[in-house]
Design a protein around this motif. Sequence first.
Motif, PDB file in Angstrom:
ATOM      1  N   ASN A 100       0.802  -1.224   0.000  1.00  0.00           N
ATOM      2  CA  ASN A 100       0.000   0.000   0.000  1.00  0.00           C
ATOM      3  C   ASN A 100       0.836   1.275   0.000  1.00  0.00           C
ATOM      4  O   ASN A 100       0.284   2.371   0.103  1.00  0.00           O
ATOM      5  CB  ASN A 100      -0.963   0.007   1.193  1.00  0.00           C
ATOM      6  CG  ASN A 100      -2.051  -1.032   1.035  1.00  0.00           C
ATOM      7  OD1 ASN A 100      -2.586  -1.220  -0.050  1.00  0.00           O
ATOM      8  ND2 ASN A 100      -2.372  -1.721   2.117  1.00  0.00           N
ATOM      9  N   ASP A 101       2.159   1.134  -0.088  1.00  0.00           N
ATOM     10  CA  ASP A 101       3.072   2.288  -0.164  1.00  0.00           C
ATOM     11  C   ASP A 101       2.818   3.294   0.952  1.00  0.00           C
ATOM     12  O   ASP A 101       2.668   4.499   0.721  1.00  0.00           O
ATOM     13  CB  ASP A 101       2.970   2.965  -1.532  1.00  0.00           C
ATOM     14  CG  ASP A 101       3.454   2.059  -2.653  1.00  0.00           C
ATOM     15  OD1 ASP A 101       4.385   1.277  -2.416  1.00  0.00           O
ATOM     16  OD2 ASP A 101       2.902   2.139  -3.764  1.00  0.00           O
ATOM     17  N   SER A 102       2.762   2.787   2.172  1.00  0.00           N
ATOM     18  CA  SER A 102       2.472   3.658   3.310  1.00  0.00           C
ATOM     19  C   SER A 102       3.186   3.158   4.562  1.00  0.00           C
ATOM     20  O   SER A 102       3.732   2.061   4.590  1.00  0.00           O
ATOM     21  CB  SER A 102       0.965   3.724   3.557  1.00  0.00           C
ATOM     22  OG  SER A 102       0.469   2.447   3.876  1.00  0.00           O
ATOM     23  N   SER A 118       1.815   7.610   0.233  1.00  0.00           N
ATOM     24  CA  SER A 118       0.956   7.158  -0.856  1.00  0.00           C
ATOM     25  C   SER A 118       1.890   6.736  -1.986  1.00  0.00           C
ATOM     26  O   SER A 118       3.108   6.870  -1.881  1.00  0.00           O
ATOM     27  CB  SER A 118       0.005   8.271  -1.304  1.00  0.00           C
ATOM     28  OG  SER A 118       0.738   9.388  -1.777  1.00  0.00           O
ATOM     29  N   THR A 119       1.335   6.244  -3.070  1.00  0.00           N
ATOM     30  CA  THR A 119       2.152   5.752  -4.171  1.00  0.00           C
ATOM     31  C   THR A 119       2.674   6.907  -5.012  1.00  0.00           C
ATOM     32  O   THR A 119       1.910   7.782  -5.422  1.00  0.00           O
ATOM     33  CB  THR A 119       1.336   4.802  -5.064  1.00  0.00           C
ATOM     34  OG1 THR A 119       0.836   3.736  -4.244  1.00  0.00           O
ATOM     35  CG2 THR A 119       2.186   4.224  -6.180  1.00  0.00           C
ATOM     36  N   SER A 121       6.593   9.199  -6.397  1.00  0.00           N
ATOM     37  CA  SER A 121       8.024   9.475  -6.227  1.00  0.00           C
ATOM     38  C   SER A 121       8.304  10.812  -5.554  1.00  0.00           C
ATOM     39  O   SER A 121       9.452  11.203  -5.410  1.00  0.00           O
ATOM     40  CB  SER A 121       8.725   9.429  -7.594  1.00  0.00           C
ATOM     41  OG  SER A 121       8.139  10.375  -8.476  1.00  0.00           O
ATOM     42  N   GLN A 125       5.894  10.431  -0.736  1.00  0.00           N
ATOM     43  CA  GLN A 125       5.343   9.221  -1.330  1.00  0.00           C
ATOM     44  C   GLN A 125       6.369   8.094  -1.345  1.00  0.00           C
ATOM     45  O   GLN A 125       7.577   8.334  -1.249  1.00  0.00           O
ATOM     46  CB  GLN A 125       4.870   9.516  -2.765  1.00  0.00           C
ATOM     47  CG  GLN A 125       3.721  10.496  -2.821  1.00  0.00           C
ATOM     48  CD  GLN A 125       3.315  10.801  -4.245  1.00  0.00           C
ATOM     49  OE1 GLN A 125       4.147  11.063  -5.103  1.00  0.00           O
ATOM     50  NE2 GLN A 125       2.003  10.751  -4.487  1.00  0.00           N
ATOM     51  N   ARG A 127       7.346   3.956  -3.044  1.00  0.00           N
ATOM     52  CA  ARG A 127       7.131   2.824  -3.945  1.00  0.00           C
ATOM     53  C   ARG A 127       7.844   1.639  -3.292  1.00  0.00           C
ATOM     54  O   ARG A 127       9.060   1.542  -3.344  1.00  0.00           O
ATOM     55  CB  ARG A 127       7.701   3.109  -5.338  1.00  0.00           C
ATOM     56  CG  ARG A 127       6.799   4.018  -6.143  1.00  0.00           C
ATOM     57  CD  ARG A 127       7.273   4.303  -7.565  1.00  0.00           C
ATOM     58  NE  ARG A 127       7.800   3.149  -8.260  1.00  0.00           N
ATOM     59  CZ  ARG A 127       8.998   3.139  -8.876  1.00  0.00           C
ATOM     60  NH1 ARG A 127       9.770   4.198  -8.884  1.00  0.00           N
ATOM     61  NH2 ARG A 127       9.397   2.056  -9.495  1.00  0.00           N
ATOM     62  N   ASN A 128       7.098   0.814  -2.631  1.00  0.00           N
ATOM     63  CA  ASN A 128       7.608  -0.346  -1.892  1.00  0.00           C
ATOM     64  C   ASN A 128       8.504   0.043  -0.714  1.00  0.00           C
ATOM     65  O   ASN A 128       9.693  -0.239  -0.696  1.00  0.00           O
ATOM     66  CB  ASN A 128       8.361  -1.310  -2.810  1.00  0.00           C
ATOM     67  CG  ASN A 128       7.503  -1.819  -3.930  1.00  0.00           C
ATOM     68  OD1 ASN A 128       7.783  -1.539  -5.081  1.00  0.00           O
ATOM     69  ND2 ASN A 128       6.441  -2.540  -3.618  1.00  0.00           N
ATOM     70  N   ASP A 144      12.963   3.240   0.931  1.00  0.00           N
ATOM     71  CA  ASP A 144      11.992   3.278  -0.159  1.00  0.00           C
ATOM     72  C   ASP A 144      12.619   2.567  -1.355  1.00  0.00           C
ATOM     73  O   ASP A 144      13.324   3.162  -2.159  1.00  0.00           O
ATOM     74  CB  ASP A 144      11.653   4.735  -0.482  1.00  0.00           C
ATOM     75  CG  ASP A 144      10.547   4.888  -1.498  1.00  0.00           C
ATOM     76  OD1 ASP A 144      10.209   3.898  -2.171  1.00  0.00           O
ATOM     77  OD2 ASP A 144      10.025   6.008  -1.628  1.00  0.00           O
TER      78      ASP A 144
END
Length: 153
Positions: A100-102, A118-119, A121, A125, A127-128, A144
Amino acid sequence: MVVICEYDNANRKNNRLQIFNVDEGKPINSLLQGQIQPLGVAVTRDQQSVVVTDCKEKRVKIVSLATGSVVAEIGKGQFGWPYGVAVNSKGHIIVSDAFNDSVAVFSAEGKKIRTFGSTGSHPEQFRNPYHVAVDSRDKIYVSDCGNNCVKVG
C-alpha cells in the motif's frame, strides 16, 4: 540477545524467529516455527516481547519472549504486505506496508495513531517501503526500495 527473522519461501517450516546469545553467537531458542512468515522484527521497550510483521496473515504480532506465544495482533485487514517494523521511545509501533506504499504508526496497545505516504516518487510518497527505523528523537527512517532512497518522516 539478538532476534532474527528467518523467512524461507521455499521451505515454509524454516519460517520462524530465532533468538541468539550475543556473547556466543549461538541460537538459544526458536519461536513460531512454521506459523508465521516474518519480514521485520523489533524488541518492545520493556524488552519482554518482540513485534514481528507476518506477511502470511498480513498483520503484526506481539510475541512474548518468556513464553514464545502471540500475546496480541495488530492491523488485521489493514495491511497489504506488512514489511518493516520499529518501536520508538514512546512504545509506538511503526510498520511499513510495501503493497500500500504507506507507513502506519500504532500505540503500544495496537490503536492506529496515523498513516502517512501514498504511491509515487514525491518526497512524501513511496514505492515499496521496506524497512523502517527510528532514532533517539523518534524520527522515522524508511527505506523506499522503488524510489531507491531513504526518506525521513
